[in-house]
Design a protein around this motif. Structure first.
Motif, PDB file in Angstrom:
ATOM      1  N   PHE A 177       0.829  -1.210   0.000  1.00  7.18           N
ATOM      2  CA  PHE A 177       0.000   0.000   0.000  1.00  7.18           C
ATOM      3  C   PHE A 177       0.865   1.262   0.000  1.00  7.18           C
ATOM      4  O   PHE A 177       0.525   2.262  -0.645  1.00  7.18           O
ATOM      5  CB  PHE A 177      -0.930   0.018   1.213  1.00  7.18           C
ATOM      6  N   ILE A 178       1.987   1.224   0.737  1.00  6.00           N
ATOM      7  CA  ILE A 178       2.893   2.368   0.748  1.00  6.00           C
ATOM      8  C   ILE A 178       3.479   2.596  -0.645  1.00  6.00           C
ATOM      9  O   ILE A 178       3.624   3.730  -1.098  1.00  6.00           O
ATOM     10  CB  ILE A 178       4.032   2.162   1.781  1.00  6.00           C
ATOM     11  N   ILE A 179       3.793   1.499  -1.343  1.00  7.10           N
ATOM     12  CA  ILE A 179       4.316   1.638  -2.707  1.00  7.10           C
ATOM     13  C   ILE A 179       3.225   2.158  -3.644  1.00  7.10           C
ATOM     14  O   ILE A 179       3.500   2.927  -4.567  1.00  7.10           O
ATOM     15  CB  ILE A 179       4.884   0.299  -3.210  1.00  7.10           C
ATOM     16  N   VAL A 180       1.966   1.770  -3.399  1.00  7.71           N
ATOM     17  CA  VAL A 180       0.840   2.339  -4.152  1.00  7.71           C
ATOM     18  C   VAL A 180       0.815   3.853  -3.965  1.00  7.71           C
ATOM     19  O   VAL A 180       0.657   4.622  -4.929  1.00  7.71           O
ATOM     20  CB  VAL A 180      -0.501   1.727  -3.686  1.00  7.71           C
ATOM     21  N   PHE A 181       0.991   4.275  -2.713  1.00 10.64           N
ATOM     22  CA  PHE A 181       1.037   5.712  -2.401  1.00 10.64           C
ATOM     23  C   PHE A 181       2.210   6.375  -3.112  1.00 10.64           C
ATOM     24  O   PHE A 181       2.076   7.437  -3.723  1.00 10.64           O
ATOM     25  CB  PHE A 181       1.145   5.912  -0.892  1.00 10.64           C
ATOM     26  N   VAL A 182       3.381   5.729  -3.036  1.00  5.66           N
ATOM     27  CA  VAL A 182       4.584   6.257  -3.679  1.00  5.66           C
ATOM     28  C   VAL A 182       4.376   6.394  -5.185  1.00  5.66           C
ATOM     29  O   VAL A 182       4.742   7.408  -5.799  1.00  5.66           O
ATOM     30  CB  VAL A 182       5.798   5.339  -3.395  1.00  5.66           C
ATOM     31  N   LEU A 183       3.766   5.377  -5.784  1.00  5.80           N
ATOM     32  CA  LEU A 183       3.491   5.396  -7.222  1.00  5.80           C
ATOM     33  C   LEU A 183       2.607   6.569  -7.608  1.00  5.80           C
ATOM     34  O   LEU A 183       2.944   7.356  -8.503  1.00  5.80           O
ATOM     35  CB  LEU A 183       2.826   4.087  -7.635  1.00  5.80           C
ATOM     36  N   SER A 184       1.464   6.699  -6.933  1.00 10.42           N
ATOM     37  CA  SER A 184       0.523   7.767  -7.283  1.00 10.42           C
ATOM     38  C   SER A 184       1.102   9.135  -6.941  1.00 10.42           C
ATOM     39  O   SER A 184       0.912  10.106  -7.678  1.00 10.42           O
ATOM     40  CB  SER A 184      -0.813   7.566  -6.559  1.00 10.42           C
TER      41      SER A 184
END
Length: 400
Positions: A221-228
């Protein structure tokens, strides 16, 4: 209800069309927004607020929509989301004051919060673990394609009236809504929904949020945040950066973004499944983060048009592959809680979409290179998180 992609072809086409239509509607209004701004005497701050309120509404509603997907079923939430989306576009098209526009954008954010987790969970339900990466690549490509051709269609329709693109978006949303009612079938049985619903009633939004901190999900989820965060910050300042540093025209910038997006879509459709089979989700995510970080830095030192085009193609590709890779990993880890994971995925995406442009814009005012350097740092942090991300966590989850 797991069948082969060929057996689910009609259902899959409807689901992909729903996503395509949603993101087509979001992007086809882009060419007419300046005209709307002048026609209604709106300030730049107001236009920025209209963008932010969409993401904020999606952020707030995503966790609830994710729970409802698991409790009431995928089909119902998708249909409701498409209907709300159609209503939101009609309100914007009829808008005569800024308050109507705010209401429209809020409803638009709510509809996105419904459609995304509903479709993602549905796709995960009807595909096998082996075929899921390939299908998630299709999902990401449907989103990207909607964004790509939306402005062109919107600009063409606007020739016949500034408000027509909004009514066109509403019409195709209602068409998708009706087709979904008659063609889609709930992928879960009544007994499965009741079982998931019973478990959900013992939890609430706070408990779902806490669950997203579980080691199995949290790093993803943190990487999802980082991506967006990184992508929205990059895209927000890219046109300004190109204009201020190189003097590129709007046509030059549009050409770069369009070619880069098409390149990403082609690779997603034809190569993503094979790349996951060969590398696995974790290694593909790490590779994309490394490439994204390096190219974000490279962006600050190149100057020719062809160099900018080449770098942008591959940095967009890295982002485009990251999204379905993360979605595939999370869908595998989620098992029967596809709605929860899809909802939280949307929540962390919305959070990044809110924070990224704000910080990117502030850094741009300080130094035009800072947003790209900062995006690189964020991606390196994301890469560091994947190092402590244990693949055994996924294995243990799937074995339960």
């Amino acid at each position: 209800m797991e069948k082969t992609i060929k057996e689910q072809k009609t259902v899959l086409i409807i689901l992909l069309c729903n996503l395509f239509i949603a993101f087509l509607g979001i992007s086809l209004i882009i060419p007419v927004m300046p005209s709307f701004m002048d026609m209604m005497n709106l300030s730049g701050k107001t236009m920025g607020s209209l963008v932010a309120i969409f993401a904020m509404a999606q952020l707030i509603m995503s966790p609830f929509a994710g729970r409802w997907v698991d409790i009431y079923g995928r089909k119902k939430i998708i249909v409701i989301g498409l209907f709300i989306y159609g209503i939101s576009e009609i309100i914007f098209g009829l808008g005569t004051n800024v308050y109507m526009l705010y209401i429209s954008r809020m409803l638009g954010g709510v509809s996105a919060a419904f459609i995304m987790p509903g479709v993602t969970a549905y796709v995960a339900d009807i595909t096998s673990v082996q075929e899921r990466p390939k299908v998630m690549g299709y999902v990401s490509a449907a989103i990207s394609t909607g964004f790509i051709i939306g402005p062109g269609i919107g600009g063409f329709i606007a020739e016949f009236g500034v408000r027509l693109p909004f009514f066109f978006a509403a019409a195709i949303a209602f068409l998708a809504c009706i087709s979904s009612i008659f063609i889609l079938k709930e992928p879960l049985t009544k007994e499965q929904l009741e079982e998931i619903s019973a478990n959900k009633k013992q939890s609430n939004f706070i408990s779902d949020l806490k669950k997203s901190f579980h080691p199995l999900y949290f790093i993803a989820f943190i990487i999802v945040f980082v991506l967006s965060f990184g992508l929205s910050a990059y895209e927000t300042v890219f046109s300004l950066y190109s204009d201020h540093k190189f003097g590129f025209t709007p046509k030059d910038i549009a050409t770069i973004i369009t070619i880069s997006s098409i390149f990403g879509v082609v690779v997603q459709v034809f190569m993503f499944g094979k790349m996951v089979d060969k590398l696995g989700e974790k290694k593909l995510i790490q590779l994309c983060l490394i490439i994204g970080a390096i190219l974000a830095v490279v962006t600050t030192v190149i100057s020719s048009y062809l160099a900018i085009l080449a770098v942008t193609c591959f940095i967009f590709l890295a982002f485009d592959l990251l999204r379905p890779a993360l979605t595939t990993f999370l869908s595998k880890a989620a098992e029967k809680e596809q709605g929860f994971v899809a909802g939280m995925n949307s929540t962390y995406t919305s959070l990044g979409n809110i924070v990224g442009p704000a910080i990117g814009g502030m850094l741009f005012d300080v130094n035009i290179n800072y947003p790209f350097l900062f995006a690189a740092v964020i991606m390196v942090i994301g890469l560091g998180l994947t190092v402590i991300w244990k693949e055994t966590q996924l294995t243990e989850s799937l074995a339960k």
